[in-house]
Design an enzyme around this catalytic site. Sequence first.
Site, PDB file in Angstrom:
ATOM      1  N   THR A 150       0.865  -1.185   0.000  1.00 63.95           N
ATOM      2  CA  THR A 150       0.000   0.000   0.000  1.00 63.95           C
ATOM      3  C   THR A 150       0.902   1.235   0.000  1.00 63.95           C
ATOM      4  O   THR A 150       1.344   1.670  -1.041  1.00 63.95           O
ATOM      5  CB  THR A 150      -0.977  -0.006   1.197  1.00 63.95           C
ATOM      6  N   LYS A 176       4.031  -6.885   3.963  1.00 62.78           N
ATOM      7  CA  LYS A 176       3.752  -5.478   3.741  1.00 62.78           C
ATOM      8  C   LYS A 176       3.311  -4.862   5.049  1.00 62.78           C
ATOM      9  O   LYS A 176       2.897  -5.547   5.984  1.00 62.78           O
ATOM     10  CB  LYS A 176       2.693  -5.275   2.661  1.00 62.78           C
ATOM     11  N   THR A 187      -1.203  -3.387  10.744  1.00 64.83           N
ATOM     12  CA  THR A 187      -1.707  -3.489   9.373  1.00 64.83           C
ATOM     13  C   THR A 187      -0.627  -4.096   8.511  1.00 64.83           C
ATOM     14  O   THR A 187      -0.157  -3.517   7.547  1.00 64.83           O
ATOM     15  CB  THR A 187      -2.170  -2.154   8.794  1.00 64.83           C
ATOM     16  N   GLU A 273       5.819   4.636   7.591  1.00 62.30           N
ATOM     17  CA  GLU A 273       5.351   5.784   6.807  1.00 62.30           C
ATOM     18  C   GLU A 273       6.114   7.061   7.171  1.00 62.30           C
ATOM     19  O   GLU A 273       6.101   7.499   8.326  1.00 62.30           O
ATOM     20  CB  GLU A 273       3.850   5.985   7.006  1.00 62.30           C
ATOM     21  N   ASN A 399      -0.742  10.521   5.995  1.00 61.69           N
ATOM     22  CA  ASN A 399      -2.010  10.141   6.595  1.00 61.69           C
ATOM     23  C   ASN A 399      -3.046  11.262   6.591  1.00 61.69           C
ATOM     24  O   ASN A 399      -4.217  11.025   6.878  1.00 61.69           O
ATOM     25  CB  ASN A 399      -1.769   9.637   8.022  1.00 61.69           C
ATOM     26  N   THR A 404      -8.059   9.996   0.380  1.00 63.36           N
ATOM     27  CA  THR A 404      -8.391  10.717  -0.853  1.00 63.36           C
ATOM     28  C   THR A 404      -7.220  10.831  -1.808  1.00 63.36           C
ATOM     29  O   THR A 404      -7.399  11.263  -2.939  1.00 63.36           O
ATOM     30  CB  THR A 404      -8.877  12.137  -0.507  1.00 63.36           C
TER      31      THR A 404
END
Length: 404
Positions: A150, A176, A187, A273, A399, A404
């Site tokens: 992702t 992942k 996650t 991230e 984040n 979107t």
Amino acid sequence: MKKISGGVCAPAGFRANGVHCGIRKNKTKRDLSLIVSEKRASAACVYTTNLVKGAPIIVTKSHVADGYAQAIVCNSGNANTCNADGVEIAEAMCALVEKNTGIAASDVVVASTGVIGQPLSVEPMAEGMPALAAGLSEENGNLAAQGIMTTDTVAKEIAFSFDLGGAECHIGAIGKGVGMINPNMATMLIFVTTDAAISPAMLQKALSADVKDTFNMVSVDGDTSTNDMVCVLANGLAGNPEITETGKDFNAFRRALNKVTTYLCRCIAKDGEGATKLLECKVTGAKTKNAAKLVAKSVIKSSLFKAAMFGADANWGRVLCAVGYSGADVDVSKVDVSFKSRFGRIDVCKNGSGIEFSEEEAKKVLGADEIQILIELNDKSGKATAWGCDLTYDYVKINGDYRT
């Protein structure tokens, strides 16, 4: 034990592939992956502890209830979580695998990752599955690794060869997960394959024990996901005597599994991230192993400490603060803290109090992309390691508009 190439296809009898089918808008991103074994394999899984669980977990639990599976299918770009028809979609994904490979839908592990609460259509997967199945190959493990990503910036895969009962065995994995990562699973999706022969019960025993010291000790942001899954398939094609009880061979298998999972823990934390640094907190001298775990996880999850590491600021007080609220039974007057990297080591705290050190030297040590936080509690022999990353501006950017 020897590191080898091939990822999930390194063990005998496994093929894989990954394609773009249209779930993700970016056509350069693969979003559907498939791993198959040439025969039914012993299967073991662990899942998120979040009460909100993705529909694929519900379906997978049902499919592996007998201890066996033969394929793993996973989409990225949509978590298939909190959808009224989620179970129906997950079952449809398994049916598509059966239609295109002949593997029974009830022998398929299914997983999804991506945005929560967004409708997921089976149509793109129905259109992409023929090409996905047709491209299954022993050379395409990396494509499968790409298909489950992702916000990951790099594909994560690893494989090793090892000996069991005189037979050469192999174990490989892809994974992942770089956000919504917190102890008690995250996650993350981890798919492990091995050609070792081991019973379902012993495979589950090995996996359940391993995650307590590996994946449950990783934190990127303190959020526990809804879709975490670690799945191991063992097809027995290496020909070793089947492991059906504890003993020498079982311990050797556990070591091989741990080699894979520890490697992926580091990969996940380092690719967190927005992260620029891998943080590895090693706690020693605790009264118990559990106390060491509490301390290590508390430090690695501290937003203040993570921010300090981003700025290469040797603010060791934030380490002591996290130790203090960890819930572990610790004598803070005995705590020593040091920072270490490829640029050297610097001691910053002794017996719970600050000591003189060079800020310039500390800045240099903390300027590396991999940093160890060494905490000696000077009590007994309990020890533990946790992995995390620094907290950066980019984490908020990623984040802030993730959906979107």
